[in-house]
Design a protein around this motif. Structure first.
Motif, PDB file in Angstrom:
ATOM      1  N   MET A 262       0.722  -0.633  -0.607  1.00 59.03           N
ATOM      2  CA  MET A 262       0.054  -0.227  -0.336  1.00 59.03           C
ATOM      3  C   MET A 262       0.594   0.770   0.502  1.00 59.03           C
ATOM      4  N   PHE A 263       1.762   1.124   0.726  1.00 61.09           N
ATOM      5  CA  PHE A 263       2.505   2.333   0.753  1.00 61.09           C
ATOM      6  C   PHE A 263       3.218   2.424  -1.287  1.00 61.09           C
TER       7      PHE A 263
ATOM      8  N   TRP B 176       0.734   3.680  -2.830  1.00 60.80           N
ATOM      9  CA  TRP B 176       0.645   5.923  -2.066  1.00 60.80           C
ATOM     10  C   TRP B 176       1.634   6.267  -2.420  1.00 60.80           C
ATOM     11  N   ILE B 177       3.341   6.295  -2.345  1.00 61.61           N
ATOM     12  CA  ILE B 177       4.128   6.785  -3.581  1.00 61.61           C
ATOM     13  C   ILE B 177       4.136   7.379  -4.867  1.00 61.61           C
TER      14      ILE B 177
ATOM     15  N   GLN C 149       0.803   6.906  -6.595  1.00 58.77           N
ATOM     16  CA  GLN C 149       0.509   7.829  -6.820  1.00 58.77           C
ATOM     17  C   GLN C 149       0.748   9.283  -6.531  1.00 58.77           C
ATOM     18  N   ILE C 150       1.411   9.728  -5.905  1.00 58.66           N
ATOM     19  CA  ILE C 150       2.102  11.278  -5.428  1.00 58.66           C
ATOM     20  C   ILE C 150       2.713  12.172  -7.116  1.00 58.66           C
TER      21      ILE C 150
ATOM     22  N   ASN D  27      -3.123  11.595   6.646  1.00 61.18           N
ATOM     23  CA  ASN D  27      -2.563  11.064   5.087  1.00 61.18           C
ATOM     24  C   ASN D  27      -0.948  10.666   5.410  1.00 61.18           C
TER      25      ASN D  27
ATOM     26  N   ASN E 235       0.212   8.205   8.624  1.00 63.12           N
ATOM     27  CA  ASN E 235      -0.293   6.908   9.024  1.00 63.12           C
ATOM     28  C   ASN E 235       1.486   6.514   7.634  1.00 63.12           C
ATOM     29  N   HIS E 236       1.308   7.092   6.726  1.00 68.87           N
ATOM     30  CA  HIS E 236       1.721   6.027   5.863  1.00 68.87           C
ATOM     31  C   HIS E 236       3.574   6.076   6.210  1.00 68.87           C
TER      32      HIS E 236
END
Length: 350
Positions: free
Chosen positions: A77-78, A81-82, A84-85, A175, A178-179
């Motif tokens: 999931m990390f 997330w990264i 997507q950034i 956001n 947590n990450h």
């Protein structure tokens, strides 16, 4: 009572020597019309070690440490997330978005966002950081204690009010917190050999001239949580010293320096001074004694050896004699071949 106080002090010392503050920072840079530089760059850094890189030219997310592959496997999931950034900012054109937001004209502009967290592996406390800057100047940043935004520029005040009223502030903080926390813990676990290593520096004593301060220079150390200072008879000197900043080297290590003005110190007292390097939390100190013979200088040189000077003079005279003999030989040869050379000139055009 004395025993109780001693135990408390011992506990503090043990905590200081074993606990460590770990850091994660993600730096985003969006630029406009900057030659030879990607329009968008994102870099993730753990304990001052680059772990992830993304830019608008390669257009992909790259782990920069081998152990980061294990982090992404353990925490997919990390990676989502990264990614997507990186991808989202590439697709929507971050530079154009920032120009519109701050109503800027064409030309060279640089926008930066830094976000991340600090984690104390002993207390499990965490601090969150979010900060925006434009052209090297702060614009707006999050105050994690009050959950409010600090507008460093007047044009950012509208953004501050909007983020504080529409629920954007807790979303930002949640956001990142947590990450960031999860990634940082995994990175420290898998990259322990790299992130928790200790490398001692190469220490040199430098001086521009005999009247200049002596600089103690330490390079190649890791981590950057270290001190370099001068002592006299074992006591730290606070006067006549000029501490420098801790700066990164290209190989992931660090360097720093501290100067000492010895203009009023007799030469016989120099050996009472020492340059001391110490890593934060490490009880050991690495000491370099101030020794005149160990100082490297690019200024004045000492007196020359008379014998060396005589030998050098003889060599120079010998070179001059040989050069004169060669020149005389060349002149005589030219005079003897003048007719031949004139004949050769007639056929230069062939």
């Amino acid at each position: 009572m004395k025993t109780f106080v001693a135990l408390i002090l011992l506990g503090i010392l043990i905590k200081d020597s074993t606990s460590m503050i770990h850091t994660l920072r993600v730096f985003e840079t969006s630029s406009s019309q900057v030659p030879n530089f990607p329009e968008y760059v994102a870099v993730a850094v753990v304990n001052d070690v680059e772990v992830i890189h993304c830019d608008s030219e390669t257009r992909r997310l790259e782990p920069k440490q081998e152990w980061m592959n294990r982090v992404t496997e353990d925490d997919p999931m990390f990676w989502v997330w990264i990614t997507q950034i990186c991808v989202n900012n590439l697709q929507k054109g971050k530079a154009k978005d920032m120009k519109r937001r701050f109503n800027q004209t064409e030309g060279v502009h640089i926008w930066q966002r830094m976000f991340g967290c600090d984690w104390d592996d002993d207390t499990d406390d965490i601090n969150v950081y979010i900060q925006y800057a434009r052209n090297g100047q702060d614009v707006i940043s999050l105050d994690p204690i009050t959950d409010t935004w600090v507008a460093a520029k007047s044009e950012a005040f509208i953004t501050k009010l909007r983020w504080e009223t529409d629920g954007e502030t807790p979303r930002h903080k949640h956001n990142v917190q947590n990450h960031c926390m999860e990634l940082l813990k995994n990175a420290v676990s898998y990259g322990e050999k790299t992130l928790k290593r200790t490398e001692l520096p190469l220490v040199s004593l430098l001086q521009k001239s005999s009247s200049s301060p002596v600089t103690c220079h330490a390079t190649g150390f890791y981590p950057d949580r270290a001190r370099l200072f001068w002592t006299k008879d074992g006591d730290e000197l606070l006067e006549d010293v000029g501490p420098g900043e801790i700066l990164p080297n290209g190989d992931g290590t660090f360097q720093t320096s501290v100067s000492l003005d010895l203009s009023s110190v007799p030469l016989k007292n120099w050996d009472r001074h020492h340059c001391v390097f110490q890593v934060s939390g490490d009880k050991y100190k690495y000491v370099t004694r101030l020794d005149r013979s160990k100082i490297r200088t690019n200024g004045e040189r000492g007196p020359k050896n008379p014998l060396t000077s005589i030998i050098a003079a003889v060599v120079v005279v010998g070179v001059v004699i040989v050069a004169a003999a060669v020149a005389l030989f060349v002149i005589r040869r030219k005079r003897g071949q003048t007719g031949l050379c004139n004949l050769c000139h007639k056929y230069d055009h062939i």
